[in-house]
Design a protein around this motif. Structure first.
Motif, PDB file in Angstrom:
ATOM      1  N   GLU A 219       0.823  -1.212   0.000  1.00 40.44           N
ATOM      2  CA  GLU A 219       0.000   0.000   0.000  1.00 40.44           C
ATOM      3  C   GLU A 219       0.855   1.259   0.000  1.00 40.44           C
ATOM      4  OE1 GLU A 219      -2.567  -0.369   3.344  1.00 40.44           O
ATOM      5  OE2 GLU A 219      -3.941  -1.765   2.350  1.00 40.44           O
ATOM      6  N   THR A 220       2.113   1.137   0.385  1.00 36.10           N
ATOM      7  CA  THR A 220       2.998   2.306   0.469  1.00 36.10           C
ATOM      8  C   THR A 220       3.117   3.020  -0.866  1.00 36.10           C
ATOM      9  OG1 THR A 220       4.275   1.223   2.212  1.00 36.10           O
ATOM     10  CG2 THR A 220       5.312   3.079   1.094  1.00 36.10           C
ATOM     11  N   LEU A 221       3.191   2.259  -1.964  1.00 34.04           N
ATOM     12  CA  LEU A 221       3.411   2.867  -3.275  1.00 34.04           C
ATOM     13  C   LEU A 221       2.148   3.470  -3.862  1.00 34.04           C
ATOM     14  CD1 LEU A 221       5.812   0.245  -4.908  1.00 34.04           C
ATOM     15  CD2 LEU A 221       6.384   2.357  -3.682  1.00 34.04           C
ATOM     16  N   ASN A 222       0.968   3.031  -3.434  1.00 32.87           N
ATOM     17  CA  ASN A 222      -0.297   3.589  -3.919  1.00 32.87           C
ATOM     18  C   ASN A 222      -0.354   3.543  -5.447  1.00 32.87           C
ATOM     19  OD1 ASN A 222      -2.829   4.723  -3.723  1.00 32.87           O
ATOM     20  ND2 ASN A 222      -2.093   6.813  -3.449  1.00 32.87           N
ATOM     21  N   VAL A 223      -0.365   2.348  -5.992  1.00 31.88           N
ATOM     22  CA  VAL A 223      -0.268   2.142  -7.437  1.00 31.88           C
ATOM     23  C   VAL A 223      -1.606   2.358  -8.123  1.00 31.88           C
ATOM     24  CG1 VAL A 223       0.178   0.402  -9.223  1.00 31.88           C
ATOM     25  CG2 VAL A 223       1.688   0.579  -7.236  1.00 31.88           C
ATOM     26  N   VAL A 224      -1.572   3.048  -9.263  1.00 25.95           N
ATOM     27  CA  VAL A 224      -2.754   3.249 -10.107  1.00 25.95           C
ATOM     28  C   VAL A 224      -2.354   3.000 -11.557  1.00 25.95           C
ATOM     29  CG1 VAL A 224      -4.462   4.900 -10.972  1.00 25.95           C
ATOM     30  CG2 VAL A 224      -3.837   4.915  -8.548  1.00 25.95           C
ATOM     31  N   GLY A 225      -3.036   2.081 -12.244  1.00 27.67           N
ATOM     32  CA  GLY A 225      -2.805   1.852 -13.660  1.00 27.67           C
ATOM     33  C   GLY A 225      -3.646   2.793 -14.498  1.00 27.67           C
ATOM     34  N   LEU A 226      -3.057   3.374 -15.534  1.00 33.45           N
ATOM     35  CA  LEU A 226      -3.749   4.361 -16.367  1.00 33.45           C
ATOM     36  C   LEU A 226      -3.694   3.991 -17.835  1.00 33.45           C
ATOM     37  CD1 LEU A 226      -2.519   7.786 -14.886  1.00 33.45           C
ATOM     38  CD2 LEU A 226      -4.672   6.618 -14.447  1.00 33.45           C
ATOM     39  N   PRO A 227      -4.741   4.297 -18.595  1.00 34.79           N
ATOM     40  CA  PRO A 227      -4.656   4.210 -20.058  1.00 34.79           C
ATOM     41  C   PRO A 227      -3.727   5.305 -20.566  1.00 34.79           C
ATOM     42  CG  PRO A 227      -6.747   5.183 -19.393  1.00 34.79           C
ATOM     43  CD  PRO A 227      -6.081   4.727 -18.138  1.00 34.79           C
TER      44      PRO A 227
END
Length: 492
Positions: A304-312
């Motif tokens: 959770e530390t990195l707070n990853v979000v994948g985007l187009p």
């Protein structure tokens, strides 16, 4: 960068866990709240653009067949002690495909150490670091073989043990047979202040189609250069994930294995398609790339530390462009003049260069084909508000010096090819004028050649040794441009 949209999207399934933290147990600063809101908005829009189903986007049943899955299984056989099982959906069944969990961090910047600390704190994710300098290896034992993380006020958060960093130089030929499966690199996260192309060139014998490379570089166009000069065989090229981090991380005061996490941010990721130029079946190659880039995204999302979000692609590009536009003007002018950021705008000649570069760069950006179906994004970049924020960011750097100036002083090439060079290439594709960016690029390279000649004329062993974490010219690492652009970009 290929202007055509990607053939698949990879919003990570673990994103919901990364952004849906119980805020009753977490105290966030105002900037962190904005980032958390933006990350959630990005996740929601991702689900809408992918049809509201992450599983559907990942599986892509319309183009995936059982034969494709078998083809992937035949090509990839990682060490069983390093692998995990993932469920890959097909139109009629699910098949387990073994994928490695090993991650190598290439670079020793404060942000690279932060990534290594976050991933090493995650169970069952083996992490190791590649080192560019002997000091990194010699200090490892002296600092208890651990990475230590502190908050912005210097309070200790946690420490985690890591393996001794491995030197970059290419191993001898028999190394491959001694180490077996460990010889090949499964996942490589590149976050270094040094030139990336020669570093990856030194590791190219350990990289092939089984490797996934995550490029955390502020510029664009690096993938094209790597494919052209390093990974020239389309059938053996690695998979690529582009990254953009808004975490604010600084140097620690307790040694090179410590770092300060000044402000929580988000790690945005975009997986590139992989099918052009390959002699293999395009659908199988595309599916294999999708599967492997998704797997790396899942691994990064496991903490959770990195707070990853994948985007187009279009949304990811919207996050990359502000820093690219700022660097193509502010950093190139700083090198040409040999000055700090704060000295650019008060100088009327440098200010004229700033205005000309911005006018030309924004004009080119506004014509990018991938943005034409999103006029609100074009309006944002062409509006006066965006220029004011760039100017405010320039003044906000205070006593800081451009990292490009530091690299030129060390005789290392700054990343001008991935800033002004990217703008030039896109302008040439569209038949647009790019004379100011071309002159800026040539001037920066001319300054580098002059400095390299100057260093060669010095008496050997008398010049000071500098690492890629040093700051030349005083001050602290420059404040992040995203601090002022976060809310606006989150609404685009």
């Amino acid at each position: 960068m290929d202007p055509s949209p990607p053939i698949y999207k990879i919003p990570p399934p673990a994103v919901a866990r990364a952004v849906e933290i119980d805020e009753a147990d977490v105290t966030l600063s105002e900037g962190a709240e904005l980032r958390n809101t933006t990350a959630t908005g990005d996740r929601i829009e991702n689900e809408k653009e992918s049809g509201g189903s992450v599983e559907g986007a990942a599986a892509n049943p319309s183009t995936t067949t059982v034969e494709d899955i078998k083809h992937v299984e035949e090509r990839r056989t990682p060490d069983e002690s390093q692998q995990s099982l993932r469920q890959v959906g097909t139109s009629d069944k699910e098949t387990d495909v073994a994928l490695s969990r090993r991650i190598h961090i290439l670079g020793f910047t404060a942000h690279a150490r932060f990534l290594a600390h976050a991933l090493a704190s995650t169970p069952d994710v083996p992490v190791s670091i590649f080192a560019l300098h002997r000091k990194v290896m010699s200090q490892w034992g002296e600092e208890n073989r651990r990475l230590s993380l502190y908050d912005g006020q210097g309070r200790h958060i946690s420490s985690i043990a890591i393996p001794c960093p491995e030197r970059i130089p290419r191993p001898s030929p028999y190394y491959k047979y001694i180490n077996g499966a460990d010889y090949y690199l499964d996942h490589v996260i590149v976050d270094t202040g040094a030139a990336i192309r020669p570093v990856l060139d030194a590791l190219r014998d350990r990289i092939d189609y089984r490797t996934t490379i995550c490029l955390l570089h502020p510029g664009l166009g690096l993938v094209e250069e790597l494919n052209e000069h390093v990974f020239t065989d389309p059938d053996e090229r690695p998979n690529y994930v582009l990254g953009h981090s808004t975490h604010r991380v600084g140097k620690g005061s307790r040694g090179i294995y410590s770092m300060k996490h000044k402000q929580q941010g988000t790690l945005y990721l975009h997986g590139l398609p992989k099918h052009e130029g390959s002699t293999l079946d395009p659908s199988s190659v595309a599916h294999e790339a999708m599967q492997q880039t998704q797997h790396l995204t899942d691994l990064l999302s496991s903490t959770e530390t990195l707070n990853v979000v994948g985007l187009p692609w279009v949304r990811f590009l919207s996050w990359k462009l502000p820093r690219l536009i700022f660097g193509s003007a502010a950093d190139s002018i700083s090198v040409i003049m040999g000055c700090k950021y704060k000295d650019v705008y008060p100088n009327r000649h440098a200010r004229a260069m700033w205005d000309c570069l911005l006018d030309e760069t924004i004009a080119i950006i506004s014509q990018l084909p991938e943005l034409q179906e999103h006029p609100h994004r074009i309006q944002y970049f062409t509006g006066n508000g965006f220029r004011r924020k760039l100017r405010t960011s320039l003044f906000g750097q205070g006593n800081n010096t451009s990292p490009w100036v530091k690299q030129v002083r060390m005789g290392q090439p700054p990343p001008v090819d991935y800033f002004n060079g990217y703008i030039i290439r896109r302008a040439e594709e569209l038949g647009l004028e790019h004379k100011y960016n071309s002159m800026a690029s040539d001037a920066v390279k001319a300054r580098l050649i002059a400095r390299q000649r100057e260093l060669r004329s010095d008496i050997p062993s008398t010049s000071p040794y500098l690492m890629d974490t040093d700051v030349i010219g005083g001050g602290q690492p420059p404040p992040s441009l995203e601090d002022m652009l976060e809310l606006e970009l989150g609404d685009l």
